[in-house]
Design an enzyme around this catalytic site. Structure first.
Site, PDB file in Angstrom:
ATOM      1  N   ASP A   1     -53.958 -94.721 -94.063  1.00 44.12           N
ATOM      2  CA  ASP A   1     -53.510 -93.519 -94.752  1.00 44.12           C
ATOM      3  C   ASP A   1     -54.156 -92.336 -94.036  1.00 44.12           C
ATOM      4  O   ASP A   1     -55.342 -92.047 -94.229  1.00 44.12           O
ATOM      5  CB  ASP A   1     -53.936 -93.566 -96.220  1.00 44.12           C
ATOM      6  CG  ASP A   1     -53.477 -92.337 -97.007  1.00 44.12           C
ATOM      7  OD1 ASP A   1     -53.014 -91.357 -96.384  1.00 44.12           O
ATOM      8  OD2 ASP A   1     -53.607 -92.344 -98.245  1.00 44.12           O
TER       9      ASP A   1
ATOM     10  N   ASN B   1     -46.374 -87.839 -85.612  1.00 44.44           N
ATOM     11  CA  ASN B   1     -44.967 -87.953 -85.959  1.00 44.44           C
ATOM     12  C   ASN B   1     -44.744 -88.165 -87.455  1.00 44.44           C
ATOM     13  O   ASN B   1     -43.659 -87.897 -87.964  1.00 44.44           O
ATOM     14  CB  ASN B   1     -44.337 -89.110 -85.173  1.00 44.44           C
ATOM     15  CG  ASN B   1     -42.972 -89.484 -85.682  1.00 44.44           C
ATOM     16  OD1 ASN B   1     -41.990 -88.786 -85.456  1.00 44.44           O
ATOM     17  ND2 ASN B   1     -42.901 -90.595 -86.406  1.00 44.44           N
TER      18      ASN B   1
ATOM     19  N   TYR C   1     -42.147 -78.471 -97.481  1.00 45.62           N
ATOM     20  CA  TYR C   1     -41.895 -79.011 -96.146  1.00 45.62           C
ATOM     21  C   TYR C   1     -41.838 -77.901 -95.104  1.00 45.62           C
ATOM     22  O   TYR C   1     -42.469 -77.987 -94.046  1.00 45.62           O
ATOM     23  CB  TYR C   1     -40.583 -79.797 -96.162  1.00 45.62           C
ATOM     24  CG  TYR C   1     -40.247 -80.516 -94.885  1.00 45.62           C
ATOM     25  CD1 TYR C   1     -40.840 -81.737 -94.571  1.00 45.62           C
ATOM     26  CD2 TYR C   1     -39.302 -80.003 -93.997  1.00 45.62           C
ATOM     27  CE1 TYR C   1     -40.518 -82.418 -93.400  1.00 45.62           C
ATOM     28  CE2 TYR C   1     -38.972 -80.661 -92.835  1.00 45.62           C
ATOM     29  CZ  TYR C   1     -39.573 -81.872 -92.537  1.00 45.62           C
ATOM     30  OH  TYR C   1     -39.245 -82.534 -91.368  1.00 45.62           O
TER      31      TYR C   1
ATOM     32  N   LYS D   1     -44.502 -77.501 -92.036  1.00 48.84           N
ATOM     33  CA  LYS D   1     -44.047 -77.585 -90.647  1.00 48.84           C
ATOM     34  C   LYS D   1     -44.321 -76.286 -89.890  1.00 48.84           C
ATOM     35  O   LYS D   1     -44.603 -76.304 -88.689  1.00 48.84           O
ATOM     36  CB  LYS D   1     -42.559 -77.931 -90.612  1.00 48.84           C
ATOM     37  CG  LYS D   1     -42.245 -79.353 -91.062  1.00 48.84           C
ATOM     38  CD  LYS D   1     -42.958 -80.388 -90.203  1.00 48.84           C
ATOM     39  CE  LYS D   1     -42.511 -81.805 -90.517  1.00 48.84           C
ATOM     40  NZ  LYS D   1     -43.217 -82.822 -89.680  1.00 48.84           N
TER      41      LYS D   1
ATOM     42  N   ALA E   1     -31.744 -84.913 -88.163  1.00 49.97           N
ATOM     43  CA  ALA E   1     -31.725 -86.198 -87.479  1.00 49.97           C
ATOM     44  C   ALA E   1     -31.417 -87.301 -88.482  1.00 49.97           C
ATOM     45  O   ALA E   1     -31.847 -87.250 -89.638  1.00 49.97           O
ATOM     46  CB  ALA E   1     -33.067 -86.466 -86.800  1.00 49.97           C
TER      47      ALA E   1
ATOM     48  N   THR F   1     -32.405 -90.125 -89.859  1.00 49.65           N
ATOM     49  CA  THR F   1     -33.581 -90.955 -90.071  1.00 49.65           C
ATOM     50  C   THR F   1     -33.671 -91.313 -91.555  1.00 49.65           C
ATOM     51  O   THR F   1     -32.982 -90.721 -92.385  1.00 49.65           O
ATOM     52  CB  THR F   1     -34.864 -90.224 -89.645  1.00 49.65           C
ATOM     53  OG1 THR F   1     -35.057 -89.094 -90.493  1.00 49.65           O
ATOM     54  CG2 THR F   1     -34.781 -89.752 -88.194  1.00 49.65           C
TER      55      THR F   1
END
Length: 264
Positions: free
Chosen positions: A62, A89, A156, A160, A189, A191
């Site tokens: 973690d 990532n 988010y 970022k 993307a 994902t």
């Protein structure tokens, strides 16, 4: 420049961009350290890489916990030596996107994964890199850092943007000591994170999005260019831009209380 003989630590390596980046760099000759929360997923990626002739070590951790980061680096140093490349990532988003109703614990969790963990891992590998006068840190940010909206949500976008700022700080502060700090800014993307959106995109919409291997190729370029070259920022975006107006409206009301304004 190749990655042969280099140790590359990759977070969020159990799926998506992290998985494909690990496979690419292992094919180039790197020993990749796969980091994530799920040991089984990491083991599957490790086994795939080994079947393809590469070298990989899978360690569940973690990365938001300081003690886990310390344990991770201790094991890497013991088994492989110094870290040559760090690829941040791992990412996480909130279920509530609108700051009107965003729970404080979701805000903290998103910042912990996307920003604080990057700081902790960077701090842990800096002695390896600055001590030898060479090293590369790549962080996968997002175009939400420069164009924040309800698709990614308030937490988010802020995280970022924060991590982009932090990478620029590293670039400005340590470039003359041999550190390459690179920010990758992907657009939409296809994902697993899309499955958790307020409105998961349909298959026909995903067909024109980035794929994990597209972003992995950008990371590979940044890592394998000669040490004298730094790609400080890389924007990787889909050629076609889709209409997200319906997504934004649905996202606006995710998590809203029952007595909130009409959803029209």
């Amino acid at each position: 420049m190749t990655t042969t003989g280099r140790t590359v630590l990759i977070t969020g390596a159990g799926s998506g961009m992290g998985r494909e980046t690990a496979r690419l760099l292992a094919r180039d000759g790197a020993t990749v350290v796969l980091v994530g929360r799920r040991q089984q997923a990491l083991d599957e990626v490790r086994d795939t890489i080994r079947a393809e002739g590469g070298n990989a070590l899978a360690i569940a951790a973690d990365i938001t916990r300081t003690e886990d980061v310390g344990r991770l680096l201790d094991r890497v140093h013991a088994e492989l030596g110094p870290v040559d490349v760090l690829i941040n990532n791992a990412g996480s988003s909130s279920s509530v996107l609108n700051p009107q109703w965003l729970p404080h614990d979701e805000w903290r969790q998103v910042l912990d994964v996307n920003l604080t963990a990057v700081f902790q891992l960077t701090q842990a590998v800096l002695p390896d890199m600055l001590g030898r006068g060479a090293g590369t840190i790549v962080t996968v940010s997002s175009l939400a850092a420069v164009n924040p909206n309800l698709l990614g949500g308030a937490a988010y976008g802020a995280a970022k943007a924060g991590v982009r700022n932090f990478m620029t700080f590293l670039h400005n502060t340590f470039r003359n000591q041999g550190l390459r700090a690179v920010t990758v800014l992907p657009g939409e993307a296809d994902t697993p994170i899309l499955d958790h959106r307020a409105r998961p995109p349909a298959a026909e919409e995903r067909a024109h999005m980035l794929r994990p291997e597209d972003v992995a190729e950008a990371v590979r370029l940044a890592v394998t260019l000669p040490q004298r070259v730094v790609l400080q920022e890389i924007v990787v975006a889909p050629t076609r831009q889709r209409d997200t107006s319906a997504d934004l409206e649905i996202s606006r009301w995710a998590g809203a209380p029952a007595d909130a304004a009409p959803r029209a």
